[in-house]
Design a protein around this motif. Structure first.
Motif, PDB file in Angstrom:
ATOM      1  N   GLY A 188       2.068  -3.875   9.273  1.00  0.00           N
ATOM      2  CA  GLY A 188       0.753  -4.513   9.250  1.00  0.00           C
ATOM      3  C   GLY A 188       0.786  -5.864   9.918  1.00  0.00           C
ATOM      4  O   GLY A 188       1.745  -6.206  10.616  1.00  0.00           O
ATOM      5  N   GLU A 233      -2.280  -7.319   6.203  1.00  0.00           N
ATOM      6  CA  GLU A 233      -3.384  -6.391   6.494  1.00  0.00           C
ATOM      7  C   GLU A 233      -2.736  -5.121   7.026  1.00  0.00           C
ATOM      8  O   GLU A 233      -2.109  -5.140   8.091  1.00  0.00           O
ATOM      9  N   ASP A 234      -2.828  -4.041   6.258  1.00  0.00           N
ATOM     10  CA  ASP A 234      -2.098  -2.835   6.667  1.00  0.00           C
ATOM     11  C   ASP A 234      -2.806  -2.135   7.831  1.00  0.00           C
ATOM     12  O   ASP A 234      -3.850  -2.607   8.313  1.00  0.00           O
ATOM     13  N   GLU A 235      -2.257  -1.018   8.261  1.00  0.00           N
ATOM     14  CA  GLU A 235      -2.762  -0.397   9.491  1.00  0.00           C
ATOM     15  C   GLU A 235      -4.160   0.171   9.342  1.00  0.00           C
ATOM     16  O   GLU A 235      -4.830   0.463  10.321  1.00  0.00           O
ATOM     17  N   ARG A 236      -4.637   0.321   8.060  1.00  0.00           N
ATOM     18  CA  ARG A 236      -6.027   0.773   7.856  1.00  0.00           C
ATOM     19  C   ARG A 236      -6.970  -0.421   7.726  1.00  0.00           C
ATOM     20  O   ARG A 236      -8.140  -0.281   7.420  1.00  0.00           O
ATOM     21  N   GLY A 237      -6.381  -1.645   7.850  1.00  0.00           N
ATOM     22  CA  GLY A 237      -7.213  -2.846   7.737  1.00  0.00           C
ATOM     23  C   GLY A 237      -7.390  -3.296   6.291  1.00  0.00           C
ATOM     24  O   GLY A 237      -8.217  -4.162   6.001  1.00  0.00           O
ATOM     25  N   VAL A 238      -6.586  -2.715   5.380  1.00  0.00           N
ATOM     26  CA  VAL A 238      -6.712  -3.066   3.958  1.00  0.00           C
ATOM     27  C   VAL A 238      -5.694  -4.162   3.629  1.00  0.00           C
ATOM     28  O   VAL A 238      -4.544  -4.105   4.060  1.00  0.00           O
TER      29      VAL A 238
END
Ligand code: BTN
Length: 265
Positions: A232, A246-251
């Motif tokens: 992320g 911020e992980d790869e899904r934007g979370v």
């Protein structure tokens, strides 16, 4: 042969301060953190410091060892008795990282970097590390041992091969030996200042300075944890010292412990 650390003179300058009024100085110890823990368990006062010229069992984070050859570097542990909830104990590491980075910055012109949570890097190489160990009762911190190791006059040629590429020292960076007593005095004074600010205003008092040394903000990283890794973007830290990723899904994810590895962008 390097001059020994002038522990008594440092103590004298620090008379009247909270940290460093009493310095337990040794030519060799297994680990200053272990010795400081023993002192704390026997009732040592807040601010007592343990320094050794060498360690035979220097401890690093995550069960690693800390290379501690004699008379070249700094191996120091401070006993703290902070009035913090155990939940907030990681703030001690963050506070110490600010004090340590600011001290390093007084001795080298190159930018120092805090690698969350406890490393100080210069030019991408590790110069110093922090190992904080706490003893708690339910709801209360009894003491914290703040252990700091800094490579000061460690020549590259003497570094074991395993760290030669990844580590550095002040002398390797500037080409000149540093006065270890001056560095130690400045570090304890900076710790005193930052610890006071943490007590007075909480970590938010120091957060901006911490962020100034955090050079991975917005960069892609891999965080290696015990059982898994997350990819992320490093966003910064929260008030309790967790890394915000911020992980790869934007979370947004809060990371409590792990190893941050920068990725090529
Ligand atoms: C790390 O980066 O892994 C933390 C290194 C901490 C090393 C210091 S040296 C003084 C103190 N005593 C120890 O045994 N460890 C810490």
């Amino acid at each position: 042969m390097e001059a020994p650390l002038r522990a008594e003179e440092i103590e004298k300058v620090l008379t009247g301060q909270r940290l460093g009024r009493k310095i337990h100085y040794f030519s060799a110890l297994d680990s200053t953190n272990l010795y400081a823990r023993k002192l704390a368990e026997e009732g040592a006062l807040e601010g007592e410091v343990v320094v050794a010229e060498s360690q035979t069992g220097g401890k690093g984070r995550l069960g690693r060892s800390w290379v501690s050859p004699p008379n070249l570097n700094l191996y120091l542990s401070v006993i703290l008795r902070p009035k913090l909830l155990p939940l907030h104990a990681p703030q001690i590491t963050l506070m110490a990282a600010v004090a340590l980075a600011e001290t390093v910055q007084c001795f080298i012109p190159l930018p120092a970097e805090i690698k969350w949570p406890n490393d100080i890097l210069v030019g991408g190489k590790k110069l110093a590390g922090i190992l904080t160990e706490s003893s708690c009762d339910p709801g209360k911190i009894l003491f914290v041992i703040l252990g700091i190791g800094v490579n000061l006059n460690f020549p590259k040629e003497l570094m074991p091969e395993a760290i030669r590429e990844s580590a550095t020292s002040i002398m390797a960076l500037t080409g000149k030996p540093v006065n270890r007593s001056e560095f130690t005095l400045r570090l304890i004074q900076n710790l005193e200042q930052c610890y006071g600010e943490l007590e007075e205003g909480g970590f938010s008092f120091l957060a901006e300075r911490w962020a100034g040394f955090f050079r991975l903000k917005g960069k892609r990283v891999r965080v290696q944890m015990l059982e898994q890794a997350i990819l992320g973007k490093a966003m910064g830290i929260d008030i309790d010292g967790a890394l915000i990723l911020e992980d790869e899904r934007g979370v947004s994810q809060r990371i409590i412990a792990g190893e941050v590895i920068p990725m090529e962008s």
